[in-house]
Motif scaffolding. Sequence first.
Motif, short mmCIF file in Angstrom:
data_model
loop_
_atom_site.label_atom_id
_atom_site.label_comp_id
_atom_site.label_asym_id
_atom_site.label_seq_id
_atom_site.Cartn_x
_atom_site.Cartn_y
_atom_site.Cartn_z
N GLN A 214 1.07 -1.15 0.05
CA GLN A 214 0.12 -0.11 -0.43
C GLN A 214 0.78 1.21 -0.05
N ASP A 215 2.26 0.91 0.72
CA ASP A 215 2.67 2.74 0.82
C ASP A 215 4.02 2.17 0.93
N VAL A 216 4.51 2.20 -0.31
CA VAL A 216 6.33 1.91 -0.08
C VAL A 216 7.09 2.80 -1.13
N GLU A 217 8.44 2.46 -1.26
CA GLU A 217 9.46 3.73 -1.17
C GLU A 217 9.97 3.05 -2.65
N ILE A 218 10.11 4.07 -3.97
CA ILE A 218 10.38 3.92 -5.27
C ILE A 218 11.10 4.82 -5.40
N ILE A 219 11.87 4.23 -6.21
CA ILE A 219 13.39 5.25 -6.34
C ILE A 219 13.41 4.61 -8.11
N LYS A 226 19.91 9.15 -8.35
CA LYS A 226 18.70 9.31 -7.76
C LYS A 226 17.68 10.27 -9.44
N VAL A 227 17.37 9.70 -10.09
CA VAL A 227 16.34 10.60 -10.75
C VAL A 227 14.97 10.94 -9.95
N ILE A 228 13.94 9.59 -9.78
CA ILE A 228 13.49 10.01 -8.33
C ILE A 228 12.58 9.58 -7.29
N GLU A 229 12.55 9.69 -6.26
CA GLU A 229 12.43 9.19 -5.06
C GLU A 229 10.66 9.38 -4.37
N LYS A 230 9.83 8.40 -4.52
CA LYS A 230 8.50 8.43 -4.01
C LYS A 230 8.29 7.45 -3.20
N GLY A 245 1.40 3.83 -7.36
CA GLY A 245 3.33 4.14 -7.15
C GLY A 245 4.38 3.91 -8.43
N ILE A 246 3.95 3.52 -9.20
CA ILE A 246 4.25 2.62 -9.99
C ILE A 246 4.34 2.78 -11.41
N LEU A 247 2.98 3.44 -11.94
CA LEU A 247 2.29 4.22 -12.55
C LEU A 247 3.32 5.94 -12.84
N ASP A 248 2.62 6.71 -11.56
CA ASP A 248 3.19 8.08 -11.81
C ASP A 248 4.60 8.08 -11.13
N ASN A 249 5.20 6.57 -11.48
CA ASN A 249 6.48 6.97 -11.72
C ASN A 249 7.39 6.82 -12.97
N SER A 250 6.38 6.12 -13.73
CA SER A 250 6.70 5.30 -15.13
C SER A 250 7.17 6.66 -16.71
N ARG A 251 6.80 8.25 -15.84
CA ARG A 251 7.21 8.90 -16.90
C ARG A 251 8.82 9.29 -16.51
N PHE A 258 16.93 1.94 -13.63
CA PHE A 258 16.73 0.98 -12.84
C PHE A 258 15.24 1.20 -12.18
N LEU A 259 14.89 0.22 -11.72
CA LEU A 259 13.84 0.20 -10.59
C LEU A 259 14.05 -0.11 -9.05
N GLU A 260 14.03 0.69 -8.14
CA GLU A 260 14.46 -0.18 -6.92
C GLU A 260 13.19 0.21 -6.14
N ILE A 261 12.87 -0.53 -4.57
CA ILE A 261 11.81 -0.95 -4.28
C ILE A 261 11.97 -1.28 -3.19
N ASN A 262 11.53 -0.30 -2.04
CA ASN A 262 12.07 -1.38 -0.41
C ASN A 262 10.39 -1.37 0.18
N TYR A 263 10.79 -2.93 0.19
CA TYR A 263 9.32 -3.54 0.32
C TYR A 263 8.75 -3.35 1.70
N ILE A 264 10.01 -2.66 2.62
CA ILE A 264 9.29 -4.19 3.94
C ILE A 264 10.13 -1.97 4.61
N ASP A 265 10.02 -0.77 4.23
CA ASP A 265 10.22 0.51 5.38
C ASP A 265 10.92 0.42 6.16
N LYS A 266 12.37 0.16 5.66
CA LYS A 266 13.57 0.26 6.88
C LYS A 266 14.56 0.01 5.65
N ASP A 267 15.94 0.74 6.01
CA ASP A 267 16.74 0.95 5.79
C ASP A 267 17.69 -0.87 5.94
N TYR A 268 18.42 -0.57 4.86
CA TYR A 268 18.71 -1.84 4.53
C TYR A 268 19.93 -1.87 6.16
#
Length: 410
Positions: A214-219, A226-230, A245-251, A258-268
């Motif tokens: 529902q609410d994940v970090e997309i880069i 880094k082009v965009i982070e939302k 989230g993906i549709l909005d970033n496709s532009r 490259f697409l990066e997704i953080n599925y867990i809302d924590k940093d490494y």
Amino acid sequence: MNRFDLIVVGGGPGGIFAAITAAQRGFKVALLEKNKRIGNKILVAGSGKCNLTHIGKPKDFLTKYGTNGKFLKEALNKYSPESLKEFFKESGLPLTLVEESGKYFPETFSSLDVVNLLRGKMLNLKVEIIENLKIEKIEKTLDEFKVNTDLGTYLCKSLVLATGGKSYPGTGTTGDGYVMAKELGHKIIPPKPALTPIYVKDYIFQELSGISFQDVEIIIWKDNKKVIEKRGPVLLTHTNFSGPGILDNSRYVENGSFLEINYIDKDYESLNRELIDETNRDGKKAIKRVLLKYFLPERFVKTVLNRIDIDENLKLAELSKEKRESLAKYLTSNRMEITKVGSFEMAMVTRGGVSLDEVNPKTMESKKVKNLYLVGEILDIDGDTGGYNIQAACSMGVLAGKSMKKEERE
């Protein structure tokens, strides 16, 4: 010969609102539509339920159009989301807010009701709606436009191009307007699909179609920058990543992105440390059980563990440092090579179009051709999903309709 104060080319939201606004000011208006009926793009909006606008003030909207949002400042301030809601309320079809999404729909949740209302509004204002015609050429003489069609020639003092882009070509938006604008002297930024799914190399979630976050970090990355982070919702499908989230970033996707997704809302570092601490507390726990505490879907957890070659029943104490770090990295910063975005058939809007440098944002009039106005998706501006594009088109249409000068009339 058919002569009008204003001819609007294109029966989408931008063209319709330009026609209505000009007609309300007393101009003689014709709307030309190549399809058998106006409003095809409206009919497919919101999967037929017609998501017309979004919650928020104009200043909130300006952040929803990539790097070009400032172009819409005048249009959105002159005709805000509140103005659009008031228009439909006064017309007998109030909009209703779906609070969890922030989207506004007609209270009937019917796109057809919206199109019928707008058609009726134009007819009451004596706008001449001419459908199912093909524009062969548009010429500009010293003081008027000549629109040559297969149904005859039309003349006008002012012209609005509101033909849309190239997305959803089945609705009639096949890029005709770009040709017209170019022939009239405008520069076209190469059109590309936007608001589309994203395809990646070695996609592993084919069996997880329907699972969403529902609410994940997309880069989006390009050349290790880094082009965009939302943040936003992500949906897994049989073949790609989708969801708002993906549709909005496709532009922002270019070749080599490259697409990066953080599925867990924590940093490494945080997740890696938590796994170490959990191992020290209770190393007999199965790794799958630990991951489920982070509210990750079980099928997703199994797929990721399989990808990293970790047995789901493996105990924490048996997990090697290398595997633990690979797992933490995958869940917090899964970077994947993008192979493509969806086609124009899948795209909700078009990125690119008439260069914004050549259009006056205070009037929507061309800087190249006097009395030519350009509104909506034909321009190099595209918004996030959720009603932002229809609102922008309506606002631009109203601004164009208000900007026509009275002395231009016959």
